[in-house]
Design an enzyme around this catalytic site. Sequence first.
Site, PDB file in Angstrom:
ATOM      1  N   HIS A 288      45.360  30.158  48.741  1.00 53.36           N
ATOM      2  CA  HIS A 288      46.064  29.683  47.548  1.00 53.36           C
ATOM      3  C   HIS A 288      46.511  28.233  47.669  1.00 53.36           C
ATOM      4  CE1 HIS A 288      48.341  30.272  43.828  1.00 53.36           C
ATOM      5  NE2 HIS A 288      49.374  29.667  44.407  1.00 53.36           N
TER       6      HIS A 288
ATOM      7  N   ASP B  52      42.314  33.657  47.912  1.00 60.30           N
ATOM      8  CA  ASP B  52      43.674  33.530  47.386  1.00 60.30           C
ATOM      9  C   ASP B  52      44.307  34.917  47.322  1.00 60.30           C
ATOM     10  OD1 ASP B  52      45.992  33.037  45.971  1.00 60.30           O
ATOM     11  OD2 ASP B  52      45.024  31.985  44.315  1.00 60.30           O
TER      12      ASP B  52
ATOM     13  N   CYS C 175      49.118  26.738  41.017  1.00 66.89           N
ATOM     14  CA  CYS C 175      49.897  27.962  40.878  1.00 66.89           C
ATOM     15  C   CYS C 175      50.506  28.050  39.473  1.00 66.89           C
ATOM     16  CB  CYS C 175      50.943  28.008  41.993  1.00 66.89           C
ATOM     17  SG  CYS C 175      51.797  29.582  42.172  1.00 66.89           S
TER      18      CYS C 175
END
Length: 420
Positions: free
Chosen positions: A362, A328, A234
């Site tokens: 994600h 994601d 991230c």
Amino acid sequence: MAGLTVSPEISLVDEPVTIQVWGLPPEQSITLRAWLKDEKGEIFHSRAFYQTDKEGNLDLDKSPATGGDFIGLYPMGLFWALRPSVPFLRLMKRDVMGSPFLVHLELYTSLVLSPGPEDVPVASQVIERWYVAPGVQRILIREGRVRGALFLPPGEGPFPGVIDMFGGVGGLLEFRSSLLASRGFASLALAYFAYDDLPGFLGSVDLEYFEEAAQFLCNHPKVSSDGVGVVSICKGAEMGLAMASYLPQVSATVCINGTNAVNGNNLTYGDLTVNGIPYYAEGLLITDFGSLSLTNSMEDPRKPEHQDAILPLEKARGPILFLVGDKDQNYNSLFFAREAMARAERYGKKDVYLQCYPGAGHLLEPPGSPFCPVSQSPFFPLPLTWGGDLLAHCRAQETSWKQIQEFLCRNIKCSRRNKL
């Protein structure tokens, strides 16, 4: 008499277990349920339906689930499918050294959708799922500006060093570092905001802080001095790619569902300043479940006004591995990774790799982490959508965890230091 066997009873969370049932009538429909309490007392649970064989036995390595939280042959499906009783919670181990998660496995001789007081399991077992192997040492780090926790495998070393970073939740997350150390890496779980005396929110990012952390790890007597690896996800993956692009100490980098440019926050490194691409708040999407999807909140880095924010990964000393879930819903991470690959090709950098996992979201984490499609964030008023499909995502977690370790082992040199 019916019985339930789970083996091993004590294991690391990234290790598989074998679940077997015996002593039941032939071809009987049954329910297997798993549940645990997290460190705050919240319950996470899962269940699946099965049918015993002609001898009245069941082996999850051979028998598919017929229904429940998943369908098919998934021996670890009960662990993958653990979900919170309270919506939008994420299962994360905070105290990796002190205690394991105690997972309760229960056997019911009927199809049980939601166990009530009248539903009593005919057999049960409790197993321990640890985040750290015996002998791993945890050292709290307050060295100069660096804040984090260093995990060292047992032995004298030298061990390959890895800096481990998470994203926008801030704070200090240690569960991936403790597992990396359990697999032979000296892993520094590095905090960079919302922890100790670090800034409470992420403002301008000073890359010299990360360089100080990398040099600290290289200087440690039990860590190889030839260079360190980075594992990041991230917003942390953005920091990881910046480290790879500018810091000579970084010899291998894993970027999980990140970007190819500086976003939101400015980046400084000595006399260098990289202005972050502003977030596009108008692109925020509120889903039908009342959560936020941030996928469209980042501007296209290909726009002329954003070119200077693209990270020069062609300058990286070592190889870079992008790991991406194609579902994601937090970042448009596949687009960013493809842009990074295209830049690497233009500049002739051959050791940049992309691994895309169909159906994954994600939060690609170690296999001990159950599927989390949405959870609350401390910095947003609504829960964040992470995306992915349960079975595809958890398969990707098992595959990517092995690939991460192989990539780091292959690309971090580990020479023995000269003794004084």
